[in-house]
Design a protein around this motif. Structure first.
Motif, short mmCIF file in Angstrom:
data_model
loop_
_atom_site.label_atom_id
_atom_site.label_comp_id
_atom_site.label_asym_id
_atom_site.label_seq_id
_atom_site.Cartn_x
_atom_site.Cartn_y
_atom_site.Cartn_z
N LEU A 123 -6.73 -8.94 -4.45
CA LEU A 123 -6.45 -7.78 -3.95
C LEU A 123 -7.23 -6.72 -4.38
O LEU A 123 -7.36 -5.50 -3.75
CB LEU A 123 -4.83 -7.32 -4.51
CG LEU A 123 -4.25 -6.14 -3.82
CD1 LEU A 123 -3.96 -6.29 -2.28
CD2 LEU A 123 -2.93 -5.70 -4.33
N THR A 140 0.21 0.83 -7.26
CA THR A 140 1.46 -0.03 -7.20
C THR A 140 1.00 -1.27 -6.16
O THR A 140 0.60 -0.93 -5.14
CB THR A 140 2.40 0.75 -6.69
OG1 THR A 140 3.03 1.74 -7.80
CG2 THR A 140 3.74 -0.20 -6.56
N LYS A 141 1.20 -2.48 -6.43
CA LYS A 141 0.66 -3.68 -5.66
C LYS A 141 1.19 -3.55 -4.48
O LYS A 141 0.79 -3.75 -3.12
CB LYS A 141 0.76 -5.00 -6.37
CG LYS A 141 -0.22 -4.95 -7.67
CD LYS A 141 -0.13 -6.32 -8.18
CE LYS A 141 -0.65 -7.45 -7.52
NZ LYS A 141 -0.66 -8.73 -8.26
N LYS A 142 2.78 -3.47 -4.47
CA LYS A 142 3.44 -3.28 -3.14
C LYS A 142 2.97 -2.46 -2.19
O LYS A 142 2.78 -2.64 -0.96
CB LYS A 142 4.98 -3.40 -3.46
CG LYS A 142 5.85 -3.22 -2.14
CD LYS A 142 5.88 -4.76 -1.62
CE LYS A 142 6.91 -4.80 -0.56
NZ LYS A 142 6.73 -3.98 0.43
N ALA A 143 2.91 -1.12 -2.86
CA ALA A 143 2.51 -0.23 -1.92
C ALA A 143 0.97 -0.34 -1.31
O ALA A 143 0.81 0.15 -0.20
CB ALA A 143 2.37 1.23 -2.62
N GLN A 152 -0.36 -3.15 -0.78
CA GLN A 152 -0.39 -4.27 0.21
C GLN A 152 0.29 -3.75 1.67
O GLN A 152 -0.16 -4.12 2.53
CB GLN A 152 0.47 -5.38 -0.27
CG GLN A 152 -0.14 -6.23 -1.43
CD GLN A 152 0.90 -7.18 -2.18
OE1 GLN A 152 2.01 -6.82 -2.16
NE2 GLN A 152 0.32 -8.08 -2.80
N ASP A 153 1.26 -2.75 1.40
CA ASP A 153 1.82 -2.22 2.77
C ASP A 153 0.80 -1.43 3.47
O ASP A 153 0.92 -1.46 4.76
CB ASP A 153 3.07 -1.30 2.28
CG ASP A 153 4.26 -2.14 1.84
OD1 ASP A 153 4.27 -3.68 2.27
OD2 ASP A 153 5.15 -1.73 1.32
N GLU A 175 -8.09 -11.87 -9.15
CA GLU A 175 -7.09 -10.99 -8.38
C GLU A 175 -7.72 -10.36 -6.95
O GLU A 175 -8.44 -9.70 -6.92
CB GLU A 175 -7.02 -9.75 -9.44
CG GLU A 175 -5.94 -8.59 -8.75
CD GLU A 175 -4.67 -9.09 -8.25
OE1 GLU A 175 -4.64 -9.53 -6.93
OE2 GLU A 175 -3.64 -9.36 -9.08
#
Length: 599
Positions: free
Chosen positions: A483, A502-505, A507-508, A481
């Motif tokens: 990230l 939260t992965k999306k948050a 990454q942003d 992983e």
């Protein structure tokens, strides 16, 4: 030997001594029946059915037809073409293929080798039809030989083999096997702890010798997965050899199924699919057998499984070739322990005796009496010990299942009763052991039925980075992983928590502050600029420069002088006398990067 002895049970005594090779290399037509597909793949060097090449130690080779999986028109056509054009004919097949094979060829032209004969007992509970086929058809061949280095004990031998001669090989010099007994309350956790030692040091030491590879023999895919997940191992770290089917693929949750022909890995996990016959090659591989009383399928039998496993590694220079470590716990349940093995044997014999009397009565009865008896016998309590021959309207004694049950009772309730009984089991089979010792494990094996969430992974990663920064598990987690590292270094644990993992948050947030690669580039530029080449630098000073560089780049990092290898061709830290004092220094030879002046 030019051939194996005929019409007998042949105890070759030693594993890996070339018994099967004798039948493949000579000029006799042979059918070789083996228990598993893996044994065929290992011999003929191809994963599917068809003609493969077996290479021998003298440099010669032989075209052999490997037969496993489902019959098809194409496979039957290829087989018939091979039989018509090959001389001598060598066909190696799984046990279940023997009856159908007898329809396609003339068995009287062939000698039959039933290899790994002991599996006829051990596999009967789930391969009844395949084993019945072998025992029903073996006398149709020109000759037969049931071969094993660990044959079935006389008490458990099927009655249809009672009149078969027993032949044993005599060896002038036989290597002794030595087993280290390691009793514990949690065998799987103990295995995981051993793996972590390999990860931490790159090896484990046994009797003063380093082992860099481990072979774990565990007959449970579910328990193998538990260990893999606990140690955060990836597909790059492991080779898993088990039955290649949809059920196991689901259990493995993304881990790949390999074969004995695939490249060895640091950690090799092997189920009973390859306890016998498959050859492994490793210079320092060490075998571990892991048995848990809570899962009877993992209880390795000391008379058959252990000697077979100990002989799997074929590299003669391997110092652990005839050694293994047996990790086990014992059966604390009191279920049936008030019935001794001798009493259980007597109960079994009584049931068999009743079955024999019933069979004799039916077979000698007139036809009109048989009509009244037939269905009643099939529903009799002792019908498990009888099989019906419809063609001849006769019942025959089938003692294979009751003898297997008796054998399993001996293994489960007698051998694994306590550490002393395990040691005595080895002693009774002529195997040298260390004095068994008990090691209590307090931690539990972390095993989730589903893939861990990013939150679970991140919290575990933070714990390792802050409390065990040199743990090899960190690198494995980062590989699985990516990230994790970027989120931890660039954002920090508190920021990731505020983003609710939260992965999306996450990454942003990373996009808004630039990537870790940019930060690492800045770190490298600062360090190369501030550490001169061609001179030694004190470790303390190097650590300070590294720490300052990461701080200026806005990156969380623990300064380590050994990281200098990232940016320079340099020596490892070593003691030097500088200014009348002995200090740790690193010799800096030259930089790996050249940066242009920012101006």
């Amino acid at each position: 030997m030019n051939d194996l002895p005929h019409n007998c049970i042949f105890n070759k005594v030693v594993t890996g001594c070339g018994g099967t090779t004798v039948t493949l290399q000579n000029d006799e037509d042979y059918i070789i029946a083996v228990p598993t597909t893996e044994l065929i793949i290992n011999k003929i060097g191809r994963p599917d059915a068809g003609i493969g090449t077996v290479k021998f130690h003298d440099g010669t080779s032989r075209q052999v037809f490997g037969l496993h999986g489902r019959y098809s028109i194409g496979i039957e056509r290829d087989l018939m073409e091979y039989v018509a054009n090959s001389d001598p004919k060598k066909i190696i097949c799984t046990y279940d293929k023997l009856p159908k094979l007898c329809e396609l060829i003339n068995p009287k032209r062939y000698r039959l080798l039933v290899d790994e004969y002991h599996r006829l007992l051990k596999d009967y509970s789930y391969r009844e039809r395949a084993i019945d086929g072998v025992l029903d058809y073996f006398r149709r061949f020109r000759s037969f030989c049931f071969m094993s280095a660990t044959p079935i004990q006389p008490l458990f031998k099927p009655s249809c083999l009672e009149d078969v001669e027993y032949v044993e090989a005599e060896w002038q010099d036989k290597e002794k096997m030595r087993v280290k007994l390691l009793q514990t309350n949690k065998p799987y956790t103990m295995a995981a702890n051993i793996i972590n030692k390999y990860l931490l040091n790159g090896y484990v030491t046994v009797d003063g010798i380093k082992s860099h590879e481990a072979y774990f023999f565990i007959n449970s895919v579910t328990d193998i997965v538990a260990i893999l997940e606990h140690c955060h191992l990836s597909n790059d770290d492991v080779r898993i050899i088990c039955a290649n089917n949809e059920e196991n693929e689901k259990k493995l949750k993304g881990y790949k199924i390999s074969s004995s022909l695939s490249d060895s890995k640091r950690f090799n996990f092997i189920t009973s699919k390859s306890f016998e016959g498959a050859d492994y090659y490793s210079d320092t591989g060490l075998c571990f057998v892991v048995s848990s009383a809570s899962n009877k399928h993992t209880l390795a039998s000391i008379d058959t499984d252990i000697p077979q496993i100990a002989g799997r590694i074929r590299t003669k220079s391997n110092p652990f070739r005839n050694k293994l470590i047996h990790i086990f716990n014992t059966n604390h349940r009191k279920l049936n322990l008030d019935v001794s093995f001798e009493e259980m044997k007597e109960i079994t014999e009584q049931s068999l005796s009743k079955a024999r009397d019933t069979i004799d009565y039916f077979n000698d009865a007139p036809a009109n009496v048989k009509d009244h008896l037939r269905d009643n016998i099939r529903h009799d309590l002792n019908s498990l010990y009888m099989s019906y021959d419809k063609a001849n309207d006769r019942f025959e004694l089938n003692d294979r299942l009751p003898k297997l049950e008796l054998y399993n009772y001996m293994v489960n309730m007698e051998i694994y009763k306590n550490g002393l009984s395990v040691a005595k089991g080895y002693e009774g089979n002529g195997i040298e052991t260390t004095k068994y010792n008990y090691q209590k494990v307090t931690e539990n094996l972390e095993f989730s039925a589903k893939k861990p969430s990013f939150k679970e992974l991140f919290l575990k990663y933070v714990d390792l980075m802050e409390n065990h920064p040199y743990s090899p598990s960190i690198m494995t987690m980062e590989k699985n992983e990516p990230l994790l590292r970027e989120a931890y270094i660039k954002l920090g644990a508190d920021k990731v928590k505020s983003l609710r993992y939260t992965k999306k948050a996450i990454q942003d947030a990373l996009i808004s502050i630039g990537s870790t690669e940019d930060a690492e580039q800045k770190v490298a530029q600062i360090i190369v600029k501030n550490i001169p080449t061609g001179d030694p630098i004190k470790v303390a000073k190097a650590n300070q420069i590294i720490a300052d560089a990461y701080t200026k780049a806005g990156v969380r990092h623990t300064a380590k002088a050994k990281d200098l290898h990232k940016w320079f061709e340099c020596s490892d830290p070593k003691s030097k006398r500088v200014g009348g004092r002995v200090v740790k220094c690193v010799d800096i030879y030259r930089a790996k990067y050249i940066f242009k002046d920012e101006a």
